[in-house]
Design a protein around this motif. Structure first.
Motif, PDB file in Angstrom:
ATOM      1  N   PHE A  97       2.834  14.568  -8.726  1.00  0.00           N
ATOM      2  CA  PHE A  97       3.829  15.643  -8.804  1.00  0.00           C
ATOM      3  C   PHE A  97       4.232  15.890 -10.255  1.00  0.00           C
ATOM      4  O   PHE A  97       4.324  17.033 -10.708  1.00  0.00           O
ATOM      5  N   ASN A  98       4.486  14.794 -10.993  1.00  0.00           N
ATOM      6  CA  ASN A  98       4.891  14.920 -12.399  1.00  0.00           C
ATOM      7  C   ASN A  98       3.799  15.555 -13.243  1.00  0.00           C
ATOM      8  O   ASN A  98       4.084  16.389 -14.116  1.00  0.00           O
ATOM      9  N   LEU A  99       2.556  15.169 -13.019  1.00  0.00           N
ATOM     10  CA  LEU A  99       1.445  15.761 -13.772  1.00  0.00           C
ATOM     11  C   LEU A  99       1.319  17.255 -13.500  1.00  0.00           C
ATOM     12  O   LEU A  99       1.048  18.044 -14.416  1.00  0.00           O
ATOM     13  N   CYS A 100       1.527  17.639 -12.254  1.00  0.00           N
ATOM     14  CA  CYS A 100       1.486  19.071 -11.921  1.00  0.00           C
ATOM     15  C   CYS A 100       2.582  19.821 -12.672  1.00  0.00           C
ATOM     16  O   CYS A 100       2.339  20.906 -13.233  1.00  0.00           O
ATOM     17  N   GLU A 101       3.790  19.263 -12.678  1.00  0.00           N
ATOM     18  CA  GLU A 101       4.903  19.916 -13.366  1.00  0.00           C
ATOM     19  C   GLU A 101       4.660  19.991 -14.869  1.00  0.00           C
ATOM     20  O   GLU A 101       4.919  21.020 -15.503  1.00  0.00           O
ATOM     21  N   GLU A 102       4.145  18.897 -15.476  1.00  0.00           N
ATOM     22  CA  GLU A 102       3.882  18.875 -16.912  1.00  0.00           C
ATOM     23  C   GLU A 102       2.802  19.871 -17.317  1.00  0.00           C
ATOM     24  O   GLU A 102       2.823  20.404 -18.421  1.00  0.00           O
TER      25      GLU A 102
ATOM     26  N   ALA B  27       0.838  -1.211   0.000  1.00  0.00           N
ATOM     27  CA  ALA B  27       0.000   0.000   0.000  1.00  0.00           C
ATOM     28  C   ALA B  27       0.866   1.252   0.000  1.00  0.00           C
ATOM     29  O   ALA B  27       0.582   2.215  -0.726  1.00  0.00           O
ATOM     30  N   THR B  28       1.945   1.235   0.780  1.00  0.00           N
ATOM     31  CA  THR B  28       2.859   2.384   0.829  1.00  0.00           C
ATOM     32  C   THR B  28       3.500   2.626  -0.528  1.00  0.00           C
ATOM     33  O   THR B  28       3.601   3.768  -0.985  1.00  0.00           O
ATOM     34  N   GLN B  29       3.929   1.557  -1.194  1.00  0.00           N
ATOM     35  CA  GLN B  29       4.544   1.704  -2.514  1.00  0.00           C
ATOM     36  C   GLN B  29       3.551   2.271  -3.523  1.00  0.00           C
ATOM     37  O   GLN B  29       3.907   3.138  -4.333  1.00  0.00           O
ATOM     38  N   ARG B  30       2.314   1.817  -3.484  1.00  0.00           N
ATOM     39  CA  ARG B  30       1.304   2.323  -4.410  1.00  0.00           C
ATOM     40  C   ARG B  30       1.020   3.804  -4.174  1.00  0.00           C
ATOM     41  O   ARG B  30       0.883   4.580  -5.109  1.00  0.00           O
ATOM     42  N   ILE B  31       0.929   4.179  -2.902  1.00  0.00           N
ATOM     43  CA  ILE B  31       0.688   5.593  -2.587  1.00  0.00           C
ATOM     44  C   ILE B  31       1.872   6.441  -3.035  1.00  0.00           C
ATOM     45  O   ILE B  31       1.697   7.535  -3.583  1.00  0.00           O
ATOM     46  N   ALA B  32       3.087   5.927  -2.842  1.00  0.00           N
ATOM     47  CA  ALA B  32       4.284   6.665  -3.273  1.00  0.00           C
ATOM     48  C   ALA B  32       4.290   6.862  -4.784  1.00  0.00           C
ATOM     49  O   ALA B  32       4.559   7.964  -5.280  1.00  0.00           O
ATOM     50  N   ARG B  33       3.968   5.787  -5.529  1.00  0.00           N
ATOM     51  CA  ARG B  33       3.929   5.909  -6.998  1.00  0.00           C
ATOM     52  C   ARG B  33       2.848   6.901  -7.438  1.00  0.00           C
ATOM     53  O   ARG B  33       3.069   7.727  -8.329  1.00  0.00           O
ATOM     54  N   ALA B  34       1.693   6.828  -6.804  1.00  0.00           N
ATOM     55  CA  ALA B  34       0.602   7.745  -7.159  1.00  0.00           C
ATOM     56  C   ALA B  34       0.981   9.189  -6.842  1.00  0.00           C
ATOM     57  O   ALA B  34       0.682  10.105  -7.622  1.00  0.00           O
ATOM     58  N   THR B  35       1.665   9.399  -5.731  1.00  0.00           N
ATOM     59  CA  THR B  35       2.079  10.748  -5.344  1.00  0.00           C
ATOM     60  C   THR B  35       3.104  11.302  -6.327  1.00  0.00           C
ATOM     61  O   THR B  35       2.996  12.452  -6.763  1.00  0.00           O
ATOM     62  N   VAL B  36       4.080  10.491  -6.690  1.00  0.00           N
ATOM     63  CA  VAL B  36       5.096  10.932  -7.658  1.00  0.00           C
ATOM     64  C   VAL B  36       4.443  11.231  -9.006  1.00  0.00           C
ATOM     65  O   VAL B  36       4.763  12.234  -9.658  1.00  0.00           O
ATOM     66  N   THR B  37       3.505  10.394  -9.421  1.00  0.00           N
ATOM     67  CA  THR B  37       2.779  10.641 -10.677  1.00  0.00           C
ATOM     68  C   THR B  37       2.032  11.964 -10.593  1.00  0.00           C
ATOM     69  O   THR B  37       2.034  12.757 -11.552  1.00  0.00           O
TER      70      THR B  37
ATOM     71  N   VAL C   6       1.970  23.693 -13.405  1.00  0.00           N
ATOM     72  CA  VAL C   6       1.586  24.081 -12.043  1.00  0.00           C
ATOM     73  C   VAL C   6       2.451  23.289 -11.061  1.00  0.00           C
ATOM     74  O   VAL C   6       1.961  22.465 -10.300  1.00  0.00           O
ATOM     75  N   ALA C   7       3.728  23.548 -11.107  1.00  0.00           N
ATOM     76  CA  ALA C   7       4.659  22.815 -10.239  1.00  0.00           C
ATOM     77  C   ALA C   7       4.386  23.144  -8.778  1.00  0.00           C
ATOM     78  O   ALA C   7       4.078  24.287  -8.428  1.00  0.00           O
ATOM     79  N   LEU C   8       4.489  22.150  -7.947  1.00  0.00           N
ATOM     80  CA  LEU C   8       4.272  22.344  -6.517  1.00  0.00           C
ATOM     81  C   LEU C   8       5.568  22.773  -5.846  1.00  0.00           C
ATOM     82  O   LEU C   8       6.658  22.352  -6.233  1.00  0.00           O
ATOM     83  N   ALA C   9       5.429  23.602  -4.842  1.00  0.00           N
ATOM     84  CA  ALA C   9       6.590  23.990  -4.032  1.00  0.00           C
ATOM     85  C   ALA C   9       6.986  22.786  -3.185  1.00  0.00           C
ATOM     86  O   ALA C   9       6.176  21.885  -2.929  1.00  0.00           O
ATOM     87  N   ASP C  10       8.231  22.772  -2.736  1.00  0.00           N
ATOM     88  CA  ASP C  10       8.698  21.661  -1.895  1.00  0.00           C
ATOM     89  C   ASP C  10       7.836  21.505  -0.645  1.00  0.00           C
ATOM     90  O   ASP C  10       7.536  20.385  -0.225  1.00  0.00           O
ATOM     91  N   SER C  11       7.418  22.602  -0.053  1.00  0.00           N
ATOM     92  CA  SER C  11       6.587  22.515   1.154  1.00  0.00           C
ATOM     93  C   SER C  11       5.239  21.845   0.850  1.00  0.00           C
ATOM     94  O   SER C  11       4.701  21.113   1.679  1.00  0.00           O
ATOM     95  N   GLN C  12       4.696  22.085  -0.341  1.00  0.00           N
ATOM     96  CA  GLN C  12       3.447  21.432  -0.741  1.00  0.00           C
ATOM     97  C   GLN C  12       3.660  19.933  -0.954  1.00  0.00           C
ATOM     98  O   GLN C  12       2.822  19.109  -0.570  1.00  0.00           O
ATOM     99  N   LYS C  13       4.796  19.574  -1.548  1.00  0.00           N
ATOM    100  CA  LYS C  13       5.110  18.162  -1.755  1.00  0.00           C
ATOM    101  C   LYS C  13       5.272  17.447  -0.416  1.00  0.00           C
ATOM    102  O   LYS C  13       4.774  16.335  -0.221  1.00  0.00           O
TER     103      LYS C  13
END
Length: 107
Positions: free
Chosen positions: A55-60, A43-53, A63-70
Motif C-alpha cells: 500500500f505504501n509503495l503504491c502511495e509513494e 504467517a498472518t503477520q508477515r502477510i499483513a506487513r507485506a500488504t501494508v508495504t 498510484v494510491a489505492l482506493a479503500d475498496s481496493q485495499k
C-alpha cells in the motif's frame, strides 16, 4: 479390571480397551497444534506487513489505492492464511502415512 461397557455398535468392550480407544490427546499432538497456531499467526503477520508495504509503495509512486481496493487485497490475503492450518494438518497426516509404509515389504 475387566468391566464390560457397551459400544456404539451394541458390542461390549472391556474397560482397558475403552480407555485405550478414548485416550486423551497425546502431548505430541498438542505441541503440533500449538506449533500450527504459532505458524498461522506468524504467517498472518508477515502477510499483513507485506500488504501494508505494498500500500505504501503504491502511495509513494503516485498510484494510491482506493479503500475498496485495499479491502479486496486484505480479504484475499486473509483467505490465503485461513486454510493454512488445515493444509499443514493434512501434510502431517500424509507424512505419518508414508512413515508407516517404511516398514512395509513392497516387493
Amino acid at each position: 479390571m475387566s468391566i464390560s461397557l457397551p459400544s456404539s455398535s451394541g458390542r461390549t468392550m472391556d474397560l482397558r480397551s475403552f480407555r485405550a480407544h478414548h485416550a486423551p490427546v497425546p502431548s505430541e499432538r498438542r505441541a503440533q497444534e500449538s506449533a500450527g497456531s504459532t505458524l498461522q499467526v506468524v504467517a498472518t503477520q508477515r502477510i499483513a506487513r507485506a500488504t501494508v508495504t505494498g500500500f505504501n509503495l503504491c502511495e509513494e509512486s503516485g498510484v494510491a489505492l482506493a479503500d475498496s481496493q485495499k479491502v479486496a487485497l486484505l480479504t484475499a490475503a486473509m483467505l490465503e492464511v485461513d486454510g493454512l492450518r488445515d493444509e499443514l494438518d493434512c501434510i502431517r497426516h500424509v507424512e505419518r502415512l508414508i512413515e508407516g509404509l517404511g516398514g512395509a515389504n513392497c516387493s
